[in-house]
Enzyme design. Sequence first.
Site, mmCIF file in Angstrom:
data_model
loop_
_atom_site.group_PDB
_atom_site.id
_atom_site.type_symbol
_atom_site.label_atom_id
_atom_site.label_comp_id
_atom_site.label_asym_id
_atom_site.label_seq_id
_atom_site.Cartn_x
_atom_site.Cartn_y
_atom_site.Cartn_z
ATOM 1 N N ASP A 11 4.191 5.285 9.348
ATOM 2 C CA ASP A 11 3.041 5.621 8.526
ATOM 3 C C ASP A 11 3.529 5.685 7.078
ATOM 4 O O ASP A 11 4.733 5.784 6.820
ATOM 5 C CB ASP A 11 2.476 6.968 8.983
ATOM 6 C CG ASP A 11 1.390 7.499 8.057
ATOM 7 O OD1 ASP A 11 0.424 6.759 7.792
ATOM 8 O OD2 ASP A 11 1.533 8.641 7.578
ATOM 9 N N ASP A 40 1.577 7.460 3.832
ATOM 10 C CA ASP A 40 1.297 8.702 3.111
ATOM 11 C C ASP A 40 1.744 9.916 3.920
ATOM 12 O O ASP A 40 1.321 10.100 5.066
ATOM 13 C CB ASP A 40 -0.195 8.817 2.801
ATOM 14 C CG ASP A 40 -0.666 7.734 1.846
ATOM 15 O OD1 ASP A 40 -0.111 7.648 0.743
ATOM 16 O OD2 ASP A 40 -1.583 6.969 2.208
#
Length: 217
Positions: free
Chosen positions: A14, A16
Amino acid sequence: MTLPTRSYAAFLFDMDGTILTSIASAERTWTKWAIAHGLDAATFVPTIHGVQSVETVRRLNLPGVDPVAEAAAITAAEMLDVGDIEPIAGAAAFLASLPPERWTIVTSAPRALAEVRLKAAGLPMPATMIAADDIPNGKPAPDCFLVAAERLGVAAGDCLVFEDAAAGIAAGEAAGADVLVITATHSQGVKTSHPTVADYIGLSVVARADGLALTQD
């Protein structure tokens, strides 16, 4: 909690909150938007993380609001606010240590925003990156991780997902991958049954005959 002990064909990250922190930037933009739409920003803003912007707007079901148009406007505002985006500690060195064909980024951000944030953080953008534009069903649906694994030519069940948000953790689980939770941006920690690490300091990878394995100093 100990690290996963098995080897993996690939690592799926991922963006953020996992390899970089853009929380302040995102929350500034979303707070302005929430206030403009009469929402309680303190209650609403914590719900934005880990899912596509269009889904965040859509689930509010606000009268007269076009989720697609609003999400586009929010993304444009976020792209102008990147001054305090920085990598999670140790992330740059850790990513640089990985074979380029054995990892990628899987983000709920639109591609244009992801590119801006990665550049601001000084992190690489892999050619195989999966962004919100690439997947009709965002996290917590597993589609993004399944497609990312396919692009790398591996099975999702042979991947380790690096995540920080509940929606992404659920997506990794649904894809059949193992999950490692990064807690750097969570002051209260993360309640999860998965292994956790604060950041990438002291984390390294060993290339074995059967794949990549994590070690920690």
